[in-house]
Design an enzyme around this catalytic site. Structure first.
Site, PDB file in Angstrom:
ATOM      1  N   THR A   1       0.871  -1.078   0.034  1.00 12.48           N
ATOM      2  CA  THR A   1      -0.051  -0.029  -0.016  1.00 12.48           C
ATOM      3  C   THR A   1       0.812   1.250  -0.130  1.00 12.48           C
ATOM      4  O   THR A   1       1.960   1.383   0.727  1.00 12.48           O
ATOM      5  CB  THR A   1      -1.107  -0.071   1.171  1.00 12.48           C
ATOM      6  OG1 THR A   1      -1.770  -1.032   1.180  1.00 12.48           O
ATOM      7  CG2 THR A   1      -1.843   1.239   1.246  1.00 12.48           C
TER       8      THR A   1
ATOM      9  N   PHE B   1       1.189   5.055   0.638  1.00 15.49           N
ATOM     10  CA  PHE B   1       0.602   6.238   1.392  1.00 15.49           C
ATOM     11  C   PHE B   1       1.231   7.567   1.090  1.00 15.49           C
ATOM     12  O   PHE B   1       2.321   7.902   0.821  1.00 15.49           O
ATOM     13  CB  PHE B   1       0.688   6.137   2.917  1.00 15.49           C
ATOM     14  CG  PHE B   1       0.030   4.846   3.471  1.00 15.49           C
ATOM     15  CD1 PHE B   1      -1.240   5.068   4.182  1.00 15.49           C
ATOM     16  CD2 PHE B   1       0.692   3.465   3.236  1.00 15.49           C
ATOM     17  CE1 PHE B   1      -1.739   3.844   4.750  1.00 15.49           C
ATOM     18  CE2 PHE B   1      -0.025   2.327   3.971  1.00 15.49           C
ATOM     19  CZ  PHE B   1      -1.237   2.505   4.552  1.00 15.49           C
TER      20      PHE B   1
END
Length: 403
Positions: A284, A286
């Site tokens: 992921t 960010f």
């Protein structure tokens, strides 16, 4: 906000904003100020424009942008009585009180101490892990919605916000793309976090005893094969750490959660299975958001994020992207989002069933720093050729790597 200036102002500055003047971006402390003119104008104007220096400019917002007014800055469910009294109900219910607003005398050291970082979720969430990776030793502030984290930065309740923007399995988080345009924050960094899902249960429970499991819908989808093999019913929850908290509070031995190892430690659960995601390479990305942009350098790999809209015409998107290819700039991400208040555009003016198509915003990440002349020329060309009706630089910041 798109800035279009008859005369660009280039600046060498150390920017510093105060909460008592929300409409201003450039502050005293400038080390060089001058009018920009002559043949090198396009070369230099993007050097400062990405830093959003407002000087004799006209404002051309697109429909998705929220006007920068005191009313627009007020969060949902909040009452602002004065510069020192802010009451908000947007933060997670486990938070007993909001942190005190920052002042210009507060400083943030390089090792992350004294930095307050907002994230969406509750303790044990992957977003919290990303915030601690970005700023070890920081004070993390949980928020129950993405937009609350944006507003916490705008209102000086925190220094930074760390929010997910894309996942290697689930794709883009569209809500945060929309919020980037609606708010006046700047991308100052990124974090790439390896996601390792764990199957959690009450102490002493074996995974074969579980009949249902709670987690965020994306986490459940990323563990589809493992959960199907265990014949477990999947139940959606608001977030992974919240699911672990529910399981711990319920005391139901046949109910588990998919969450992080840190969530198991915080809420007193056992890890009955590790790395239950179907894809081992689950990453992921960010974004780190702040009130002021950073001054980009060229001493390390940088990424720059922009958003723009295009004029109507054949091949316009191809021509817009060509300004990067012609200068050897690699595009690392292209995302399109329809303009909410102008979703459709008429192709011709006839009333005989004229064709329509969506009017899009284009979000692009490219591998170059705004300190590089080739990036400045690319954006200058994108606007000078009038391909883009609207153009905004969201940030130019160092790339992160998995480590």
């Amino acid at each position: 906000m798109a800035l279009r200036a008859a005369e660009s102002i280039w600046v060498g500055a150390q920017f510093n904003s105060r909460p008592d003047s929300p409409g201003s971006h450039a502050r005293p402390g400038l080390i060089a100020v001058g009018r920009d003119s002559g043949p090198d104008r396009l070369f230099r104007k993007w050097q400062c424009r990405w830093a959003l220096v407002p000087a004799q400019t006209s404002v051309t917002p697109v429909d998705d942008e929220k006007p920068l007014t005191p009313e627009a800055a007020k969060p949902v469910g909040a009452t602002i009585h004065g510069p020192k009294e802010i009451v908000s109900k947007g933060f997670h219910r486990d938070l007993n009180f909001l942190p005190r607003p920052l002042s210009v005398t507060d400083d943030s050291s390089d090792d992350g101490t004294k930095v307050r970082v907002a994230y969406q979720g509750i303790p044990g969430a992957y977003s919290e892990a990303a915030a601690l990776k970005a700023y070890p030793g920081s004070e993390t502030v949980p928020c129950d919605q993405f937009e609350v984290a944006f507003k916490a930065v705008e209102l000086w309740l925190v220094d930074k916000a760390v929010l997910p923007i894309e996942n290697s399995v689930g794709g883009s988080i569209h809500r945060n793309y929309d919020l980037l345009l609606r708010h006046r924050l700047h991308i100052v960094g990124e974090i790439q976090l390896e996601v390792n899902h764990c199957l959690l249960a009450l102490p002493g429970v074996r995974k074969e005893e579980l009949k249902r499991v709670l987690s965020h819908p994306q986490a459940l989808a990323q563990c589809e094969m493992t959960l199907s093999n265990l014949n477990i019913t999947r139940v959606n929850a608001d977030d992974t750490a919240g699911a672990a908290q529910i399981v711990a509070a319920s005391g139901q031995r046949d109910t588990g959660a998919v969450a992080s190892a840190r969530a198991a430690e915080i809420y007193g659960l056992d890890i009955v299975a590790k790395n239950v995601q179907d894809d081992a390479n689950n990453i992921t990305r960010f974004l780190i958001l702040a009130r002021e942009p950073i001054i980009a350098g060229n001493n390390k790999p940088y990424r720059t994020s922009i958003v723009f809209t295009l004029e109507e015409g054949p091949g316009v998107l191809f021509k817009a992207l060509a300004v990067f290819a012609m200068r050897g700039i690699s595009l690392t991400k292209i995302e399109s989002r329809p303009q909410r208040k102008r979703p459709m555009r008429v192709v011709d003016g006839s009333n005989n069933g004229s064709a329509k198509y969506f009017d899009y915003l284009f979000y692009i990440d490219f591998a170059a720093s705004m300190a590089e002349p080739r990036a400045q020329r690319a954006l200058g060309n994108l606007e000078a050729r009038e391909f883009a009706r609207f153009l905004r630089v969201l940030g130019s910041y160092p790339m992160d790597t998995i480590r």
